[in-house]
Design a protein around this motif. Structure first.
Motif: not given
Length: 210
Positions: A175-193
Motif C-alpha cells: 500500500h505504501g508503494i501504491l500511495n507513492q505511485a499516485s505521486v510518481w505516476l500522475r500525468p503532470e509529473a511524468r515524462s516517460e510512457s
C-alpha cells in the motif's frame, strides 16, 4: 368501491422522482469529492459544494443534514467505486494464478490513483486532517480495500507462489508503494510512457511477495 393501492406499490410518478433525487444526490457527492481532493476536509464548506452543484445551500440540506454526513457518503462512494473497479478487473482477468491476478489488481489500483479517480489518492493515500468521527469508518474502508489484495495474496501463499514471512507487513509495504505511485505516476509529473512506468511499478511491487 374503488380499489385501494396495494401495499408496497409505488405511487405513480414516485419512481421517477426518486431517480431524479438519486441523480442529484450522486452529483452532489461527486462535487464533494472534488472539493475534498482540492482543499481537504477542513477547507471544504457546504457553500462551495452548493455553488459548484448550482443549487442553493438550503436545498443541499434536503439531501444531507450536515457537512459530516455529506463527507461520510462521499468517502463511502469513493470506496465503493474503487472496489467495483477492482472486482471488474478480477472478472476480466478470470481464472489465473495468484501472481498474475495480483499484478492485474496492482495495475488497476495505480490506474485508479493516477488517472481514473485521482481524488481517491487525495482522500486516502496520505495523512490528512480528519475529525475523530471519521477514524473508524475510514479504517473500515481501508480494511475492505485491503481485503481484495489480501485474499489473492493468501491464495498465492497457499499455492506456493508467494513466499511471505509476514503478510501484514508485506501488504503495508504494498500500500505504501501504491500511495507513492499516485505521486510518481500522475500525468503532470511524468515524462516517460505511462504503461511502461506502470509495468515497472507493478513488477517492483510483486517482488515483495517473493
Amino acid at each position: 368501491m374503488s380499489a385501494d393501492v396495494g401495499e408496497g406499490q409505488p405511487v405513480k410518478g414516485s419512481t421517477r422522482v426518486s431517480r431524479r433525487r438519486d441523480r442529484r444526490k450522486a452529483e452532489i457527492i461527486k462535487v464533494a469529492n472534488t472539493v475534498l481532493a482540492d482543499v481537504g476536509y477542513s477547507g471544504m464548506s457546504l457553500e462551495d459544494v452548493a455553488e459548484q452543484t448550482d443549487i442553493a445551500k438550503a436545498t443541499l440540506y434536503h439531501y444531507f443534514s450536515s457537512k459530516d454526513e455529506l463527507v461520510a457518503e462521499a468517502l463511502e462512494a469513493l470506496t465503493q467505486e474503487v472496489l467495483r473497479r477492482l472486482r471488474a478487473r478480477e472478472e476480466a482477468v478470470g481464472e489465473v494464478p495468484a501472481r498474475e491476478m495480483l499484478a492485474a489488481l496492482i495495475d488497476e489500483q495505480i490506474l485508479i490513483l493516477t488517472e481514473t479517480a485521482p481524488e481517491v489518492a487525495a482522500a486516502f493515500s496520505w495523512p490528512r486532517a480528519w475529525p475523530e468521527a471519521f477514524e473508524e469508518p475510514m479504517k473500515d474502508m481501508r480494511r475492505r480495500h485491503d481485503e481484495v489484495f489480501r485474499t489473492v495474496a493468501e491464495r498465492g501463499i497457499a499455492d506456493g507462489e508467494f513466499s511471505v514471512p509476514n503478510l501484514n507487513v508485506t501488504l503495508q509495504c504494498l500500500h505504501g508503494i501504491l500511495n507513492q505511485a499516485s505521486v510518481w505516476l500522475r500525468p503532470e509529473a511524468r515524462s516517460e510512457s505511462s504503461p511502461e512506468l506502470r509495468a515497472d511499478t507493478v513488477a517492483a511491487a510483486l517482488r515483495l511477495f517473493g
